[in-house]
Design a protein around this motif. Structure first.
Motif, short mmCIF file in Angstrom:
data_model
loop_
_atom_site.label_atom_id
_atom_site.label_comp_id
_atom_site.label_asym_id
_atom_site.label_seq_id
_atom_site.Cartn_x
_atom_site.Cartn_y
_atom_site.Cartn_z
N ARG A 12 -35.05 -13.87 -41.10
CA ARG A 12 -33.72 -13.70 -40.52
C ARG A 12 -32.63 -13.84 -41.59
O ARG A 12 -31.67 -13.07 -41.60
CB ARG A 12 -33.49 -14.73 -39.42
CG ARG A 12 -34.30 -14.48 -38.14
CD ARG A 12 -33.75 -15.32 -36.99
NE ARG A 12 -34.62 -15.27 -35.84
CZ ARG A 12 -35.51 -16.21 -35.53
NH1 ARG A 12 -35.63 -17.28 -36.29
NH2 ARG A 12 -36.27 -16.08 -34.45
N HIS A 109 -31.91 -15.55 -29.47
CA HIS A 109 -32.55 -14.23 -29.35
C HIS A 109 -31.50 -13.12 -29.42
O HIS A 109 -31.63 -12.09 -28.76
CB HIS A 109 -33.34 -14.15 -28.03
CG HIS A 109 -34.48 -15.11 -27.95
ND1 HIS A 109 -34.33 -16.40 -27.50
CD2 HIS A 109 -35.79 -14.99 -28.29
CE1 HIS A 109 -35.48 -17.03 -27.54
NE2 HIS A 109 -36.38 -16.21 -28.03
N GLU A 111 -30.87 -11.06 -31.74
CA GLU A 111 -31.34 -9.81 -32.31
C GLU A 111 -32.00 -8.94 -31.25
O GLU A 111 -31.80 -7.71 -31.22
CB GLU A 111 -32.32 -10.09 -33.46
CG GLU A 111 -31.65 -10.74 -34.66
CD GLU A 111 -32.65 -11.15 -35.72
OE1 GLU A 111 -33.87 -11.06 -35.44
OE2 GLU A 111 -32.23 -11.55 -36.82
N ALA A 112 -32.79 -9.55 -30.37
CA ALA A 112 -33.43 -8.79 -29.30
C ALA A 112 -32.38 -8.20 -28.36
O ALA A 112 -32.51 -7.05 -27.91
CB ALA A 112 -34.39 -9.69 -28.53
N ALA A 114 -29.25 -7.49 -29.19
CA ALA A 114 -28.51 -6.45 -29.92
C ALA A 114 -29.30 -5.15 -29.94
O ALA A 114 -28.70 -4.06 -29.93
CB ALA A 114 -28.22 -6.92 -31.34
N GLY A 115 -30.64 -5.25 -29.97
CA GLY A 115 -31.46 -4.05 -29.96
C GLY A 115 -31.30 -3.22 -28.71
O GLY A 115 -31.65 -2.04 -28.68
N HIS A 116 -30.77 -3.83 -27.65
CA HIS A 116 -30.53 -3.13 -26.39
C HIS A 116 -29.03 -2.98 -26.10
O HIS A 116 -28.62 -2.72 -24.97
CB HIS A 116 -31.20 -3.87 -25.24
CG HIS A 116 -32.70 -3.85 -25.32
ND1 HIS A 116 -33.47 -2.83 -24.80
CD2 HIS A 116 -33.57 -4.73 -25.90
CE1 HIS A 116 -34.76 -3.09 -25.03
NE2 HIS A 116 -34.83 -4.23 -25.70
#
Length: 328
Positions: A12, A109, A111-112, A114-116
């Motif tokens: 990270r 979480h 990053e997870a 942000a991925g969506h």
């Protein structure tokens, strides 16, 4: 070898171009290897890190760094702490604890999410009576996320000169972009009073308008926490700018009993009647119950007994709880 959580943290930090964080975690890995007896590996890691640190030096002045103490004009506007109190140490209502845990989960979480195309909760308004854990909650969020806690100093932020308060507020919001942390605006009603109220003045109105603009435009990674004892006096437009509003209340009998057990664990006897003592403390805030416990233990010790008996602590505690109620 390094644990899985250390590998994750290293990745990270590397992905986020956080050199100082990467270096700190790598040092932890080296220290862990040394403790396990892998002295050669630990020595090699430290040699590599020394070389990395030398390469980092020319760039450190050109990019934001975690700061031990705000510098320049910010030193008058922000104080910094590094809390170590965790959520498991607090006694809260189930709803408040649930909301704080939700914030922590989303932050961990991010990053997870942000991925969506989603963003984690990071703008919180804490509302409730004094002593119910609002300020401590900000410290806990900082400790759990391993971030510094920056506290806005309203005595320096608010001035009588036109436009100066808004300018200083803008400087604080620039700081939270530069250095990720938890930024606490305690006693937030100092600037958040409802516009048009009898206490409304032009300079405060300008400052509030600036805050509304800045918090709405802010896209940093920092957490913004506003805490107030007077939620009913806040401008209604403020509530829409926060990701969540967390309402605190005085502890009920069950929460008070848990507070008593936590505070008196070292001096209580097995015969102590916690439910009865908790019932006598209903109506007090968390901080008032904790203060009563501390004073009761001091009273029992200062009474001159060689061995402090649990029944002595209970007697003093009952008196202290009643004293706290009388002073309300």
């Amino acid at each position: 070898m390094a644990r899985a959580d250390q590998f994750k943290a290293l990745l990270r930090a590397y992905a986020g171009n956080e050199e100082a964080q990467f270096y700190a975690i790598a040092l932890q890995v080296a220290a862990d290897e040394a403790q396990r007896g892998h002295t050669k590996v630990a020595s090699e890691l430290r040699d590599i890190l020394d070389e990395v640190k030398l390469r980092m030096k020319p760039r450190t002045s050109a990019r934001p760094q975690p700061i031990a103490q705000p510098k320049g004009e910010l030193a008058d506007l922000l104080s910094v702490q590094y809390p170590n109190t965790h959520l498991s140490q607090m006694v809260l209502s189930s709803l408040v604890e649930q909301k704080l845990r939700r914030t922590l989960t989303e932050q961990r979480h991010h990053e997870a999410l942000a991925g969506h195309g989603l963003a984690p909760r990071r703008k919180l308004l804490l509302v409730g009576p004094p002593g119910t854990g609002k300020t401590l909650s900000a410290s806990v969020l900082a400790a759990e996320l391993r971030l510094p806690l920056f506290v806005a100093r309203f005595d320096s932020l608010i001035t009588k000169y036109m436009g100066e308060s808004a300018s200083k507020l803008r400087l604080v919001f620039e700081a939270l972009k530069m250095t990720r942390g938890v930024y606490l605006f305690d006693e937030f009603d100092s600037i958040g009073l409802q516009r048009g109220s009898q206490h409304d003045v032009a300079e405060m109105r300008r400052t509030l308008n600036m805050f509304l603009q800045l918090i709405e435009q802010d896209t940093s990674d920092s957490l913004i926490i506003a805490a107030t004892n007077h939620g009913e006096a806040l401008d209604h437009a403020l509530f829409r700018r926060f990701d969540d509003v967390i309402r605190y209340t005085a502890p009920d009998a069950n929460q008070i009993e848990l507070l008593l057990r936590n505070c008196l664990s070292l001096m209580a006897s097995s015969a102590m009647d916690y439910p009865a003592l908790a019932a006598s403390g209903v109506g007090l805030s968390h901080s008032e119950v904790v203060r009563a416990c501390q004073d009761a233990m001091k009273d029992a010790i200062l009474a001159g007994r060689d061995v402090v008996a649990g029944d002595s602590v209970a007697q003093h505690l009952h008196e202290r709880l009643q004293s706290e109620k009388a002073s309300m």
